[in-house]
Enzyme design. Structure first.
Site, PDB file in Angstrom:
ATOM      1  N   THR B 146       0.792  -1.136  -0.142  1.00 32.62           N
ATOM      2  CA  THR B 146       0.270   0.213   0.016  1.00 32.62           C
ATOM      3  C   THR B 146       0.620   1.303   0.159  1.00 32.62           C
ATOM      4  O   THR B 146       0.982   1.580  -1.077  1.00 32.62           O
ATOM      5  CB  THR B 146      -1.040   0.074   1.119  1.00 32.62           C
ATOM      6  N   LYS B 168       3.675  -6.979   3.457  1.00 28.16           N
ATOM      7  CA  LYS B 168       2.996  -5.893   4.109  1.00 28.16           C
ATOM      8  C   LYS B 168       3.041  -4.489   4.758  1.00 28.16           C
ATOM      9  O   LYS B 168       2.457  -5.481   5.794  1.00 28.16           O
ATOM     10  CB  LYS B 168       1.749  -5.461   2.403  1.00 28.16           C
ATOM     11  N   THR B 179      -0.136  -3.483  11.081  1.00 28.11           N
ATOM     12  CA  THR B 179      -1.353  -3.351   9.718  1.00 28.11           C
ATOM     13  C   THR B 179      -0.130  -4.193   8.902  1.00 28.11           C
ATOM     14  O   THR B 179      -0.296  -3.331   7.967  1.00 28.11           O
ATOM     15  CB  THR B 179      -2.015  -2.131   8.895  1.00 28.11           C
ATOM     16  N   GLU B 259       5.795   4.742   7.283  1.00 25.22           N
ATOM     17  CA  GLU B 259       5.186   5.976   7.077  1.00 25.22           C
ATOM     18  C   GLU B 259       6.511   7.290   7.627  1.00 25.22           C
ATOM     19  O   GLU B 259       5.884   7.302   8.459  1.00 25.22           O
ATOM     20  CB  GLU B 259       3.802   6.046   7.177  1.00 25.22           C
ATOM     21  N   ASN B 378      -0.832  10.610   6.267  1.00 23.94           N
ATOM     22  CA  ASN B 378      -1.720  10.632   6.833  1.00 23.94           C
ATOM     23  C   ASN B 378      -2.561  11.034   6.638  1.00 23.94           C
ATOM     24  O   ASN B 378      -3.715  11.129   7.200  1.00 23.94           O
ATOM     25  CB  ASN B 378      -1.398   9.967   7.841  1.00 23.94           C
ATOM     26  N   SER B 383      -7.642  10.766   0.429  1.00 26.43           N
ATOM     27  CA  SER B 383      -8.296  11.912  -0.363  1.00 26.43           C
ATOM     28  C   SER B 383      -7.532  11.857  -1.664  1.00 26.43           C
ATOM     29  O   SER B 383      -6.806  10.708  -1.425  1.00 26.43           O
ATOM     30  CB  SER B 383      -8.065  13.616   0.562  1.00 26.43           C
TER      31      SER B 383
END
Lengths: 383, 383
Positions: B146, B168, B179, B259, B378, B383
């Site tokens: 992702t 992942k 996650t 991230e 994040n 969006s």
């Protein structure tokens, strides 16, 4: 007006040179009586700063004449030398005021693990005593600021008596009290036991439900002093409500000035089986970094609310959860609800309602968004 | 090599159009036997995605033939329609492979609360089945990404048998599994009960001790499949150690790709009374936003470590705590230790040691720093 709005109090705020940049950093609040009743609530962090340990001890008899507060250094994790510095500060203040050191509470805020510059702090106390006055409330409120952008005060006038206060806090705001120093004063005639009951009841649903960044301080201190100078004995229920009102006002000001924040987030948990469940869920939502980022981006990402709720032990059925953002029920029965694009999150204040659909209890937690500015401010704080 | 390093497995990764940007988003792993033993560990979040509910159920008999995974949508909080979509995916895959739907696990990752585009996902399964091959491991690992910047695989070759896998995960990494979607495959002959024991023991001290951002996902899935194609029955201890090694390798890769992170933080808690205490303290430190910001700024702000430890219920005396940063004992006996400026935090990996000075137990938790880039990523994810 802050701590000098009520009769029977003087205060001062001076620049003692603790901060090193010339801004005010030392505040003094003195109760001129006739009563000296006091109560305090302190951090629940097990690592407690020296001034917290001292003030808890001297408050055991429910009596205080003065509070000396400094910004520019937390005096936390400073070992026996830090304990000595707090005691010396109280003794020095007491000598100047002609009272017993056990009547002087001490509160400190700033960086952890750095000794206080006592060679500057003690002369600062001298200056503060010299500057004490019935209009010193604002100067005191200014002197306790750290990363606060504004000073924070509140005053409530009732029939014949007044309650006022000052607060500092802009980060490390979390349950168990935020990194906050708060001094409340009243001229109502209230004995120490009642002050304590009113203060604990008020902090439980105000300061303890503010969660800016999930971090709990070593220095949190909330003090309530009564001078009795009004001669008025208030109704206990009315007094308790007044303390709650002023605490809620100051708590809201803390959230509104949190480090780097662009959003104030009101999380209301309803339909809970117990109030504890509601608070647990509210805090889990308040601390979810991914949600805090999404709200910063004005993105009604309700999935992150459900993720957070799912980490708690509260009673609920995942397939019955409902979530509203600014009044739009974006999640119904644990699944997709009303059109999320209808939730307008562009304002400073965002309301999230999480309905556990299990019982009738509720709670409100206040939080902030997570921003690049928060990261920036807290990457550079000690350097 | 990843999931096809071990004999008896084929795999594929294709672009089904779920993501909308043309990147691969559907992976298929098939066990060609002769054995079909399997085990799984799933998120402990009480809000579980439809594929997690499905896969838990079909794994009850310890047998799987295939795993179909998609990125581009978590199929979480999607209600009965989401449950139907998962079942339809399994049934469609099973029909193409000529097996029972109960032999097909499903895993999904992506945004919560959005229905999967089944009109694109099902044709994607057709393409994946057509593309299945013994070299498809890498394509499968790429298709489950992702926000991952790199695909993550690991392989361990033992005497006569092999264990490999893919993972992942780049955010929402927290205990109770990150996650993450992980599929491990082995050609060793191992029955389902032993797979389950080895997998639970391994995840407990690897994936469950990775805490990128304190957030727990609704979709975490770790599967271990055995084809038995090597004909070799491994020593149970050796097999268990191999599973742990591969899980630790993949967990470290997840932290390394979190991230927005610029630092990988290894928090080792020593001197704890119990392992549970060590883990509780490690997680509290790992989740402290203020510390994460300080470490981003390469600031050895050990006071924030002590603040975090103070929020736990672990056994310790605040005046005996010791903290080292990259080997420099910046805090000794709960107070100021060695010169903090000697702690060089400029490298990607930072080691924090927290000594509770109470017992002999320890644990390691891995975390990341908090950065403006994390906030940025994040704030804009959906969006």
């Amino acid at each position: 007006m802050s701590v000098t709005a009520a009769r029977g109090f003087t205060a001062a705020g001076v620049a003692a040179g603790i901060k090193g940049d010339g801004r005010p950093d030392l505040a003094l609040v003195v109760n001129t009586g006739p009563c000296r009743a006091a109560a305090g609530v302190f951090t629940s962090n097990r690592v407690k700063a020296a001034p917290v340990r001292w003030s808890r001890r001297v408050l055991a008899d429910g009596r205080l004449t003065a509070v000396v507060l400094n910004s520019g250094g937390a005096n936390a994790c400073t070992g026996p030398a830090g304990e000595r510095d707090t005691r010396t500060t109280a003794e020095h203040t007491a000598r100047l005021l002609g009272v017993d050191p056990d009547e002087v509470a001490v509160a400190s805020t700033g960086l952890i693990g750095v000794p206080l510059p006592m060679d500057r702090l003690l002369p600062g106390v001298d200056s503060a005593v010299a500057a004490l006055g019935p209009d010193g409330g604002k100067a005191a409120a200014v002197a306790i600021k750290t990363t606060d952008t504004v000073h924070k005060t509140a005053v409530l006038r009732k029939d014949g008596w007044t309650l006022g206060g000052m607060a500092k806090g802009a980060g490390m705001l979390a349950p168990g009290l935020a990194t906050m120093l708060v001094v409340l004063t009243t001229d109502a005639v209230v004995e120490a036991g009642e002050l304590d009951r009113a203060l604990r009841a008020a902090t439980r649903t105000t300061f303890d439900r503010v969660d800016s960044d999930g971090c709990m301080s070593t220095n949190d201190t909330v003090l309530l002093l009564s001078s009795g100078a009004s001669g008025t004995v208030p109704d206990p229920g009315e007094f308790s409500a007044a303390v709650r009102t002023v605490c809620a006002d100051l708590a809201r000001q803390l959230i509104g000035d949190a480090e780097g924040a662009t959003k104030d987030i009101r999380i209301e948990v309803v339909g809970a089986a117990t109030e504890d469940d509601a608070v647990e869920v509210g805090r889990a939502v308040a601390r979810n970094n991914l949600l805090k980022c999404a709200l910063h981006g004005e993105d009604p990402n309700w999935g992150r609310v459900l993720s957070a709720i799912g980490t708690t032990s509260a009673a609920f059925d995942p397939d019955r959860l409902n979530v509203a953002m600014n009044g739009v029920w974006v999640c119904k029965d644990g699944s997709i609800g009303e059109d999320r694009s209808r939730a307008d999150l562009s304002g400073r204040e965002i309301h999230i309602t999480a309905d556990l659909a299990t019982g009738a209890e509720s709670a409100v937690i206040w939080a902030n968004d997570l921003t690049a500015e928060y990261v920036h401010e807290n990457s550079e704080y000690s350097s």
